[in-house]
Motif scaffolding. Structure first.
Motif, PDB file in Angstrom:
ATOM      1  N   GLY A  80      59.083  61.993   1.520  1.00  0.00           N
ATOM      2  CA  GLY A  80      57.963  62.947   0.509  1.00  0.00           C
ATOM      3  C   GLY A  80      57.558  61.787  -0.688  1.00  0.00           C
ATOM      4  N   PHE A  81      58.536  61.096  -1.016  1.00  0.00           N
ATOM      5  CA  PHE A  81      57.972  60.123  -2.111  1.00  0.00           C
ATOM      6  C   PHE A  81      56.920  59.071  -1.534  1.00  0.00           C
ATOM      7  CE2 PHE A  81      58.920  55.705  -3.896  1.00  0.00           C
ATOM      8  CZ  PHE A  81      58.195  55.993  -5.223  1.00  0.00           C
ATOM      9  N   VAL A  82      57.211  58.542  -0.469  1.00  0.00           N
ATOM     10  CA  VAL A  82      56.256  57.680  -0.095  1.00  0.00           C
ATOM     11  C   VAL A  82      54.943  58.257   0.251  1.00  0.00           C
ATOM     12  CG1 VAL A  82      55.675  56.292   2.095  1.00  0.00           C
ATOM     13  CG2 VAL A  82      57.974  56.072   1.415  1.00  0.00           C
ATOM     14  N   LEU A  83      54.826  59.616   0.776  1.00  0.00           N
ATOM     15  CA  LEU A  83      53.505  60.348   1.124  1.00  0.00           C
ATOM     16  C   LEU A  83      52.825  60.610  -0.491  1.00  0.00           C
ATOM     17  CD1 LEU A  83      54.510  62.472   3.809  1.00  0.00           C
ATOM     18  CD2 LEU A  83      53.158  60.494   4.100  1.00  0.00           C
ATOM     19  N   VAL A  84      53.641  60.782  -1.209  1.00  0.00           N
ATOM     20  CA  VAL A  84      53.080  61.274  -2.752  1.00  0.00           C
ATOM     21  C   VAL A  84      52.564  60.078  -3.487  1.00  0.00           C
ATOM     22  CG1 VAL A  84      53.910  62.063  -5.235  1.00  0.00           C
ATOM     23  CG2 VAL A  84      54.668  63.195  -2.993  1.00  0.00           C
ATOM     24  N   VAL A  85      53.191  58.958  -3.173  1.00  0.00           N
ATOM     25  CA  VAL A  85      52.604  57.795  -3.891  1.00  0.00           C
ATOM     26  C   VAL A  85      51.333  57.386  -3.264  1.00  0.00           C
ATOM     27  CG1 VAL A  85      54.660  57.247  -5.503  1.00  0.00           C
ATOM     28  CG2 VAL A  85      54.446  56.159  -3.148  1.00  0.00           C
TER      29      VAL A  85
ATOM     30  N   PRO B  53      54.970  54.694  -9.208  1.00  0.00           N
ATOM     31  CA  PRO B  53      56.015  54.646  -8.070  1.00  0.00           C
ATOM     32  C   PRO B  53      57.353  54.488  -8.704  1.00  0.00           C
ATOM     33  CG  PRO B  53      54.111  53.616  -6.875  1.00  0.00           C
ATOM     34  CD  PRO B  53      53.723  53.803  -8.253  1.00  0.00           C
ATOM     35  N   PRO B  54      57.577  53.552  -9.288  1.00  0.00           N
ATOM     36  CA  PRO B  54      58.977  53.348  -9.710  1.00  0.00           C
ATOM     37  C   PRO B  54      59.435  54.236 -10.769  1.00  0.00           C
ATOM     38  CG  PRO B  54      57.610  51.560 -10.134  1.00  0.00           C
ATOM     39  CD  PRO B  54      57.044  52.359  -9.311  1.00  0.00           C
TER      40      PRO B  54
ATOM     41  N   GLY C 179      66.000  52.044  -2.586  1.00  0.00           N
ATOM     42  CA  GLY C 179      65.340  50.946  -2.437  1.00  0.00           C
ATOM     43  C   GLY C 179      64.164  50.853  -1.595  1.00  0.00           C
ATOM     44  N   VAL C 180      64.294  51.090  -0.364  1.00  0.00           N
ATOM     45  CA  VAL C 180      63.528  50.836   1.121  1.00  0.00           C
ATOM     46  C   VAL C 180      62.298  51.975   0.704  1.00  0.00           C
ATOM     47  CG1 VAL C 180      63.361  50.818   3.336  1.00  0.00           C
ATOM     48  CG2 VAL C 180      65.322  49.899   2.293  1.00  0.00           C
ATOM     49  N   PRO C 181      62.711  53.183   0.495  1.00  0.00           N
ATOM     50  CA  PRO C 181      61.418  54.171   0.293  1.00  0.00           C
ATOM     51  C   PRO C 181      60.626  53.611  -0.886  1.00  0.00           C
ATOM     52  CG  PRO C 181      63.429  55.229   0.769  1.00  0.00           C
ATOM     53  CD  PRO C 181      63.842  54.010   0.590  1.00  0.00           C
ATOM     54  N   LEU C 182      61.312  53.196  -2.018  1.00  0.00           N
ATOM     55  CA  LEU C 182      60.320  52.573  -3.244  1.00  0.00           C
ATOM     56  C   LEU C 182      59.679  51.449  -2.684  1.00  0.00           C
ATOM     57  CD1 LEU C 182      59.814  52.797  -6.096  1.00  0.00           C
ATOM     58  CD2 LEU C 182      61.896  51.220  -6.340  1.00  0.00           C
ATOM     59  N   LEU C 183      60.248  50.590  -1.953  1.00  0.00           N
ATOM     60  CA  LEU C 183      59.386  49.347  -1.506  1.00  0.00           C
ATOM     61  C   LEU C 183      58.093  49.791  -0.569  1.00  0.00           C
ATOM     62  CD1 LEU C 183      59.377  46.327  -1.309  1.00  0.00           C
ATOM     63  CD2 LEU C 183      60.690  46.279   0.529  1.00  0.00           C
ATOM     64  N   ILE C 184      58.513  50.692   0.276  1.00  0.00           N
ATOM     65  CA  ILE C 184      57.292  50.960   1.333  1.00  0.00           C
ATOM     66  C   ILE C 184      56.261  51.801   0.382  1.00  0.00           C
ATOM     67  CG2 ILE C 184      56.914  52.613   3.225  1.00  0.00           C
ATOM     68  CD1 ILE C 184      59.758  52.001   4.271  1.00  0.00           C
ATOM     69  N   GLY C 185      56.517  52.970  -0.658  1.00  0.00           N
ATOM     70  CA  GLY C 185      55.841  53.628  -1.340  1.00  0.00           C
ATOM     71  C   GLY C 185      54.860  52.775  -2.007  1.00  0.00           C
ATOM     72  N   HIS C 186      55.529  51.888  -3.013  1.00  0.00           N
ATOM     73  CA  HIS C 186      54.928  51.119  -3.730  1.00  0.00           C
ATOM     74  C   HIS C 186      54.118  50.215  -3.023  1.00  0.00           C
ATOM     75  CE1 HIS C 186      55.287  49.219  -8.133  1.00  0.00           C
ATOM     76  NE2 HIS C 186      54.282  49.622  -7.932  1.00  0.00           N
TER      77      HIS C 186
END
Length: 148
Positions: free
Chosen positions: A59-64, A83-84, A125-132
């Motif tokens: 959900g985080f990745v899709l939102v950003v 994102p962060p 960290g991985v979802p943050l990296l992918i989303g960002h």
């Protein structure tokens, strides 16, 4: 078949609307608010089983990434920085309100809200990296394809 109802008139008006008028229509502020609300809803749904899991990450990745596609051109910087901040804020709220939902092996129970938030941020960290990275890729694509 004739179209005489108000709904038919609305459909015809939408058919005549240029596609460019429907693109990138959220202000930076509206984008941040919508992103926070959607991530809050996703987080709430993911916490139904009392544990933060994969639904939160996806959900985080899709939102950003969606935020970067929906914002006006003047809000591209906002979506690049968001994102962060959004992830840490969401995890801080979860750590403060439902600390048992964040399960990190080896973390002492006396870690507190700040320690739990920091550990959860590192764990996500991985979802943050992918989303960002996805949001930045969309921003770069939009900058390169802008019509001058």
């Amino acid at each position: 078949m004739t179209m005489s109802s108000p709904a038919a008139g609305a459909i015809m008006a939408l058919a005549r609307t240029p596609a460019a008028a429907a693109r990138y229509d959220l202000t930076p502020r509206a984008t941040v608010v919508c992103s926070a609300l959607v991530l809050a809803a996703v987080t709430g749904l993911d916490l139904l089983d009392d544990r933060l899991g994969i639904a939160f990450s996806v959900g985080f990745v899709l939102v950003v990434v969606s935020a970067a596609t929906a914002v006006q051109d003047r809000g591209l910087f906002t979506t690049g920085v968001m994102p962060p901040v959004l992830l840490v804020a969401a995890l801080l709220i979860v750590a403060a309100t439902a600390p048992e939902a964040i399960v990190i092996e080896g973390l002492p129970e006396t870690a507190g809200v700040f320690g739990l938030t920091l550990s959860a941020t590192i764990a996500h960290g991985v979802p943050l990296l992918i989303g960002h990275a996805g949001a930045i890729a969309v921003i770069v694509w939009r900058i390169l394809t802008v019509r001058r």
